[in-house]
Motif scaffolding. Structure first.
Motif, PDB file in Angstrom:
ATOM      1  N   GLU A  45      69.166  89.615  90.525  1.00  0.00           N
ATOM      2  CA  GLU A  45      67.709  89.679  90.647  1.00  0.00           C
ATOM      3  C   GLU A  45      67.308  90.644  91.765  1.00  0.00           C
ATOM      4  O   GLU A  45      66.369  91.424  91.617  1.00  0.00           O
ATOM      5  CB  GLU A  45      67.131  88.287  90.915  1.00  0.00           C
ATOM      6  N   ASP A  46      68.025  90.583  92.889  1.00  0.00           N
ATOM      7  CA  ASP A  46      67.742  91.490  94.006  1.00  0.00           C
ATOM      8  C   ASP A  46      67.966  92.939  93.600  1.00  0.00           C
ATOM      9  O   ASP A  46      67.165  93.823  93.923  1.00  0.00           O
ATOM     10  CB  ASP A  46      68.608  91.139  95.217  1.00  0.00           C
ATOM     11  N   ILE A  47      69.055  93.185  92.893  1.00  0.00           N
ATOM     12  CA  ILE A  47      69.356  94.547  92.444  1.00  0.00           C
ATOM     13  C   ILE A  47      68.282  95.025  91.478  1.00  0.00           C
ATOM     14  O   ILE A  47      67.805  96.162  91.569  1.00  0.00           O
ATOM     15  CB  ILE A  47      70.758  94.620  91.810  1.00  0.00           C
ATOM     16  N   PHE A  48      67.867  94.158  90.561  1.00  0.00           N
ATOM     17  CA  PHE A  48      66.809  94.515  89.619  1.00  0.00           C
ATOM     18  C   PHE A  48      65.526  94.851  90.374  1.00  0.00           C
ATOM     19  O   PHE A  48      64.849  95.840  90.068  1.00  0.00           O
ATOM     20  CB  PHE A  48      66.571  93.363  88.630  1.00  0.00           C
ATOM     21  N   GLY A  49      65.194  94.045  91.392  1.00  0.00           N
ATOM     22  CA  GLY A  49      64.004  94.323  92.211  1.00  0.00           C
ATOM     23  C   GLY A  49      64.129  95.643  92.947  1.00  0.00           C
ATOM     24  O   GLY A  49      63.160  96.407  93.030  1.00  0.00           O
ATOM     25  N   GLY A  55      62.185 102.999  91.495  1.00  0.00           N
ATOM     26  CA  GLY A  55      61.385 103.704  90.494  1.00  0.00           C
ATOM     27  C   GLY A  55      59.955 103.911  90.960  1.00  0.00           C
ATOM     28  O   GLY A  55      59.384 105.004  90.795  1.00  0.00           O
ATOM     29  N   GLU A  56      59.366 102.876  91.563  1.00  0.00           N
ATOM     30  CA  GLU A  56      58.006 102.997  92.079  1.00  0.00           C
ATOM     31  C   GLU A  56      57.941 104.010  93.216  1.00  0.00           C
ATOM     32  O   GLU A  56      56.999 104.804  93.293  1.00  0.00           O
ATOM     33  CB  GLU A  56      57.507 101.632  92.553  1.00  0.00           C
ATOM     34  N   ALA A  57      58.932 103.978  94.085  1.00  0.00           N
ATOM     35  CA  ALA A  57      58.966 104.939  95.199  1.00  0.00           C
ATOM     36  C   ALA A  57      59.091 106.365  94.666  1.00  0.00           C
ATOM     37  O   ALA A  57      58.469 107.292  95.194  1.00  0.00           O
ATOM     38  CB  ALA A  57      60.120 104.619  96.148  1.00  0.00           C
ATOM     39  N   GLY A  58      59.883 106.558  93.627  1.00  0.00           N
ATOM     40  CA  GLY A  58      60.007 107.886  93.022  1.00  0.00           C
ATOM     41  C   GLY A  58      58.683 108.348  92.435  1.00  0.00           C
ATOM     42  O   GLY A  58      58.303 109.513  92.585  1.00  0.00           O
ATOM     43  N   ALA A  59      57.971 107.441  91.782  1.00  0.00           N
ATOM     44  CA  ALA A  59      56.667 107.795  91.213  1.00  0.00           C
ATOM     45  C   ALA A  59      55.679 108.129  92.321  1.00  0.00           C
ATOM     46  O   ALA A  59      54.913 109.106  92.216  1.00  0.00           O
ATOM     47  CB  ALA A  59      56.140 106.649  90.358  1.00  0.00           C
ATOM     48  N   GLN A  60      55.699 107.359  93.400  1.00  0.00           N
ATOM     49  CA  GLN A  60      54.813 107.646  94.531  1.00  0.00           C
ATOM     50  C   GLN A  60      55.171 108.981  95.170  1.00  0.00           C
ATOM     51  O   GLN A  60      54.284 109.750  95.570  1.00  0.00           O
ATOM     52  CB  GLN A  60      54.894 106.528  95.572  1.00  0.00           C
TER      53      GLN A  60
END
Length: 114
Positions: A45-49, A55-60
């Motif tokens: 779960e931690d790895i998935f998070g 991914g969000e950081a890359g988009a930002q």
């Protein structure tokens, strides 16, 4: 009493039988497997998070880079305008100085007595 019987404690009161010992060890292993399974689930779960956060950081980052490129283009345009205005100002100053010199030649300066 033979010497080999001294070390045999299987018939002592409260001592587990080999079968009881195996069952106890089996329960310990089962508990450990359950604990490790829970830890593995949490780690997944931690790895998935973390993957989602990456991914969000890359988009930002991509959005910030796009914004930076746009602002950089705007800055280049403003710098060009500033340079053009500076050239115009220098030309206007030269023209004003030339006109002032022409005007000074046409007007006599009043003579004051001090």
């Amino acid at each position: 009493m033979d010497s080999y019987e001294i070390e045999d404690t299987s018939d002592w009161l409260g001592c587990p039988t080999p079968l009881e010992t195996c069952r106890h060890y089996l329960r310990m292993l089962e508990n450990e497997v359950q604990e490790l399974t829970l830890q593995l689930r949490k780690a997944r779960e931690d790895i998935f998070g973390l993957v989602q956060m990456y991914g969000e950081a890359g988009a930002q980052r991509d959005e910030a880079m796009k914004n930076l490129r746009e602002r950089s283009g705007q800055l280049a345009t403003v710098r060009k305008q500033l340079y053009d205005l500076d050239l115009i100002e220098r030309g206007n100053k030269r023209e004003a100085e030339r006109l002032r010199d022409m005007l000074d030649g046409l007007i006599d300066r009043p003579k004051t007595i001090v």
